[in-house]
Enzyme design. Structure first.
Site, PDB file in Angstrom:
ATOM      1  CG  ASP A   1      -2.060   0.969   1.096  1.00 21.33           C
ATOM      2  OD1 ASP A   1      -3.205   0.505   0.934  1.00 21.33           O
ATOM      3  OD2 ASP A   1      -1.823   2.195   1.131  1.00 21.33           O
ATOM      4  CB  ILE A   2       0.731   4.313  -2.080  1.00 17.76           C
ATOM      5  CG1 ILE A   2       1.802   5.235  -2.615  1.00 17.76           C
ATOM      6  CG2 ILE A   2      -0.538   5.079  -1.734  1.00 17.76           C
ATOM      7  CD1 ILE A   2       1.475   5.814  -3.983  1.00 17.76           C
TER       8      ILE A   2
ATOM      9  CG  ASN B   1     -12.243  -0.679   3.831  1.00 16.78           C
ATOM     10  OD1 ASN B   1     -12.633  -1.126   4.906  1.00 16.78           O
ATOM     11  ND2 ASN B   1     -11.076  -0.080   3.692  1.00 16.78           N
TER      12      ASN B   1
ATOM     13  N   GLY C   1     -16.299   2.595   3.591  1.00 19.48           N
ATOM     14  CA  GLY C   1     -15.033   3.329   3.553  1.00 19.48           C
ATOM     15  C   GLY C   1     -14.152   2.990   2.373  1.00 19.48           C
ATOM     16  CD  GLN C   2     -14.650  -0.444  -2.778  1.00 16.10           C
ATOM     17  OE1 GLN C   2     -15.815  -0.748  -2.505  1.00 16.10           O
ATOM     18  NE2 GLN C   2     -13.979  -0.982  -3.764  1.00 16.10           N
TER      19      GLN C   2
ATOM     20  CG  HIS D   1      -8.575  -2.860  -2.423  1.00 17.78           C
ATOM     21  ND1 HIS D   1      -9.466  -2.102  -3.140  1.00 17.78           N
ATOM     22  CD2 HIS D   1      -8.434  -2.237  -1.234  1.00 17.78           C
ATOM     23  CE1 HIS D   1      -9.839  -1.054  -2.414  1.00 17.78           C
ATOM     24  NE2 HIS D   1      -9.236  -1.127  -1.248  1.00 17.78           N
TER      25      HIS D   1
ATOM     26  CG  HIS E   1      -6.771  -2.917   3.029  1.00 20.13           C
ATOM     27  ND1 HIS E   1      -6.027  -1.774   2.889  1.00 20.13           N
ATOM     28  CD2 HIS E   1      -7.964  -2.639   2.454  1.00 20.13           C
ATOM     29  CE1 HIS E   1      -6.735  -0.842   2.282  1.00 20.13           C
ATOM     30  NE2 HIS E   1      -7.933  -1.346   2.006  1.00 20.13           N
TER      31      HIS E   1
HETATM   32  P1  5GP Z   1      -9.816   1.438   0.444  1.00 19.45           P
HETATM   33  O1  5GP Z   1     -10.208   2.527   1.401  1.00 19.45           O
HETATM   34  O2  5GP Z   1     -10.424   1.639  -0.923  1.00 19.45           O
HETATM   35  O3  5GP Z   1     -10.093   0.072   1.000  1.00 19.45           O
HETATM   36  O4  5GP Z   1      -8.253   1.524   0.346  1.00 19.45           O
HETATM   37  C1  5GP Z   1      -7.555   1.877  -0.801  1.00 19.45           C
HETATM   38  C2  5GP Z   1      -6.094   1.747  -0.477  1.00 19.45           C
HETATM   39  O5  5GP Z   1      -5.365   1.898  -1.672  1.00 19.45           O
HETATM   40  C3  5GP Z   1      -5.587   2.799   0.518  1.00 19.45           C
HETATM   41  O6  5GP Z   1      -4.993   2.150   1.633  1.00 19.45           O
HETATM   42  C4  5GP Z   1      -4.563   3.597  -0.305  1.00 19.45           C
HETATM   43  O7  5GP Z   1      -3.447   4.003   0.449  1.00 19.45           O
HETATM   44  C5  5GP Z   1      -4.176   2.609  -1.398  1.00 19.45           C
HETATM   45  N1  5GP Z   1      -3.778   3.251  -2.646  1.00 19.45           N
HETATM   46  C6  5GP Z   1      -4.453   4.223  -3.294  1.00 19.45           C
HETATM   47  N2  5GP Z   1      -3.799   4.567  -4.427  1.00 19.45           N
HETATM   48  C7  5GP Z   1      -2.698   3.776  -4.471  1.00 19.45           C
HETATM   49  C8  5GP Z   1      -1.616   3.680  -5.414  1.00 19.45           C
HETATM   50  O8  5GP Z   1      -1.549   4.363  -6.430  1.00 19.45           O
HETATM   51  N3  5GP Z   1      -0.668   2.755  -5.145  1.00 19.45           N
HETATM   52  C9  5GP Z   1      -0.714   1.967  -4.021  1.00 19.45           C
HETATM   53  N4  5GP Z   1       0.280   1.092  -3.865  1.00 19.45           N
HETATM   54  N5  5GP Z   1      -1.711   2.031  -3.129  1.00 19.45           N
HETATM   55  C10 5GP Z   1      -2.686   2.936  -3.346  1.00 19.45           C
END
Ligand code: 5GP
Ligand code: ZN
Length: 124
Positions: free
Chosen positions: A37-38, A93, A99-100, A106, A108
């Site tokens: 994750d970034i 999520n 909270g997506q 994906h 986590h």
């Molecule tokens: P969500 O809230 O949708 O479950 O989480 C999305 C996740 O994707 C977040 O933890 C966010 O930091 C990660 N993320 C968003 N954009 C990027 C990206 O460009 N590269 C990577 N490696 N992670 C990302």
């Protein structure tokens, strides 16, 4: 199958799958990729995503069961490889209420350094 297109040209994770955006990959096979994750929320934080553009768990049905099963079955293997032999948290999520933020399914995998607290308060 519902909830699926071959790829969404504007989807960040589809762009990562295609290699148009960089990522620190942990694993890849014909069905899925995993990458760090970034913005990690713990010492180890990576994501497992299907190569195909699936919006979220809410769009999945029985037809997606083999793919979802393979993704979850990889979670423990990859977590151990990343040093999470002592345990990890798995988060999916779903939708705005869940909270997506990125609308490409994906999982986590989060952990490291210290035991995570209970996610929800317990009664009693
Ligand atoms: P969500 O809230 O949708 O479950 O989480 C999305 C996740 O994707 C977040 O933890 C966010 O930091 C990660 N993320 C968003 N954009 C990027 C990206 O460009 N590269 C990577 N490696 N992670 C990302
Ligand atoms: Zn996508």
């Amino acid at each position: 199958m519902s909830g699926q297109t071959a790829a969404d040209p504007d989807c960040i994770f589809c762009r990562i799958v295609r290699g148009e955006l960089p990522s620190r990959r942990v694993f890849e096979d014909p069905d899925m990729i995993a990458f760090h994750d970034i913005k990690p929320i713990a010492p180890v934080h990576f994501l497992i995503i299907p190569r195909q553009h699936l919006v979220s768990l809410a769009e999945c049905d029985e037809a997606h069961a083999p793919l979802l099963g393979r993704m979850l079955a990889k979670a423990g293997v990859l977590a151990r490889e990343q040093g999470l032999g002592g345990g990890f948290r798995t988060i999916i999520n779903t939708g705005r209420g869940g909270g997506q933020e990125v609308y490409h399914l994906h999982v986590h995998i989060v952990g490291g350094s210290r035991p995570l607290g209970a996610m929800l308060p317990r009664e009693g």
